[in-house]
Enzyme design. Sequence first.
Site, PDB file in Angstrom:
ATOM      1  N   SER A  64      80.619  72.684  86.384  1.00  8.37           N
ATOM      2  CA  SER A  64      79.278  72.650  86.969  1.00  8.37           C
ATOM      3  C   SER A  64      79.336  72.576  88.494  1.00  8.37           C
ATOM      4  O   SER A  64      80.330  72.151  89.083  1.00  8.37           O
ATOM      5  CB  SER A  64      78.502  71.440  86.441  1.00  8.37           C
ATOM      6  OG  SER A  64      78.399  71.498  85.040  1.00  8.37           O
TER       7      SER A  64
HETATM    8  N1  SAM Z   1      82.001  68.770  82.228  1.00  8.26           N
HETATM    9  C1  SAM Z   1      82.778  69.962  82.419  1.00  8.26           C
HETATM   10  C2  SAM Z   1      83.673  69.872  83.624  1.00  8.26           C
HETATM   11  O1  SAM Z   1      83.659  68.843  84.319  1.00  8.26           O
HETATM   12  O2  SAM Z   1      84.405  70.845  83.857  1.00  8.26           O
HETATM   13  C3  SAM Z   1      81.932  71.206  82.473  1.00  8.26           C
HETATM   14  C4  SAM Z   1      81.244  71.456  81.208  1.00  8.26           C
HETATM   15  S1  SAM Z   1      80.707  73.103  80.909  1.00  8.26           S
HETATM   16  C5  SAM Z   1      79.304  73.232  81.941  1.00  8.26           C
HETATM   17  C6  SAM Z   1      80.060  72.862  79.275  1.00  8.26           C
HETATM   18  C7  SAM Z   1      81.123  72.629  78.231  1.00  8.26           C
HETATM   19  O3  SAM Z   1      80.491  72.218  77.028  1.00  8.26           O
HETATM   20  C8  SAM Z   1      81.930  73.884  77.895  1.00  8.26           C
HETATM   21  O4  SAM Z   1      83.293  73.646  78.075  1.00  8.26           O
HETATM   22  C9  SAM Z   1      81.586  74.126  76.430  1.00  8.26           C
HETATM   23  O5  SAM Z   1      82.632  74.686  75.683  1.00  8.26           O
HETATM   24  C10 SAM Z   1      81.256  72.718  75.970  1.00  8.26           C
HETATM   25  N2  SAM Z   1      80.481  72.614  74.733  1.00  8.26           N
HETATM   26  C11 SAM Z   1      79.434  73.367  74.309  1.00  8.26           C
HETATM   27  N3  SAM Z   1      79.011  72.932  73.100  1.00  8.26           N
HETATM   28  C12 SAM Z   1      79.819  71.879  72.756  1.00  8.26           C
HETATM   29  C13 SAM Z   1      79.901  71.007  71.641  1.00  8.26           C
HETATM   30  N4  SAM Z   1      79.069  71.106  70.584  1.00  8.26           N
HETATM   31  N5  SAM Z   1      80.844  70.050  71.637  1.00  8.26           N
HETATM   32  C14 SAM Z   1      81.710  69.920  72.664  1.00  8.26           C
HETATM   33  N6  SAM Z   1      81.690  70.710  73.753  1.00  8.26           N
HETATM   34  C15 SAM Z   1      80.760  71.677  73.797  1.00  8.26           C
END
Ligand code: SAM
Length: 221
Positions: A63
């Site tokens: 993000s």
């Molecule tokens: N917090 C992260 C960082 O510091 O790099 C960035 C997160 S990114 C915007 C969103 C993440 O949520 C992605 O890696 C995606 O694969 C994950 N995601 C989406 N649905 C999910 C779920 N049901 N359970 C776990 N992770 C999930």
Amino acid sequence: MSEDLFFLKRQKLIELLREEGINDERVLAAMGKVKRECFVDEPEKEYAYLNHPLSIGCNQTISQPYTVAFMTELLDVNPGNKVLEIGTGSGYQCAILKELGADVYSVERIEPLYLKAKENLETLDYKVNLKLGDGTLGWEENAPYDRIIVTAGSPRVPEPLFNQLAIEGIMVIPIGDTYSQDMYKIKKYLDSTGKIRKEIKTYKEFVFVPLIGKEGWDYDL
Ligand code: SAM
């Protein structure tokens, strides 16, 4: 690129975050310590201190720094808090939470990202509990959590996550459609009759990748 150049870029980013309205000094200090360049691959490293989301592969992003700072400020983490993050991605948010003194649990659904985040965090010596799986179901074994942060956009508050939040706990989660979301800060408390209640504050307007899972968006991209 030298360490020093990244150091100066990091300081400039902190000044920018301050100008943009982030004023929790603990959050600014944590963001001033964590090396964002270590959470992205080579083509992206030189852009690590722009206030932009960056690609981390698998169609996912780390993000924008402002968004990380804003969510972390809303989360109001105290040292020793047990914090659950849903959406480990690169592991960057985990590192920020560790710098705030939290005991961190994080769930990611995409295996290559889970493995890369594990490597990133171990390399920098951040001790975080990571799990591969559907984070919309939370991580029941370690509940309750003092804080829960969801870093992907959800159509609603996943019920298992609210159930795993401690009384007086805070959840920060972007909620909306797949194009844009509002940030929800949800406090769980007991009213005078002992009934569990939510106090909700919302903030406009953010764009996240979707939270895909049993209690989130019911599809794959
Ligand atoms: N917090 C992260 C960082 O510091 O790099 C960035 C997160 S990114 C915007 C969103 C993440 O949520 C992605 O890696 C995606 O694969 C994950 N995601 C989406 N649905 C999910 C779920 N049901 N359970 C776990 N992770 C999930």
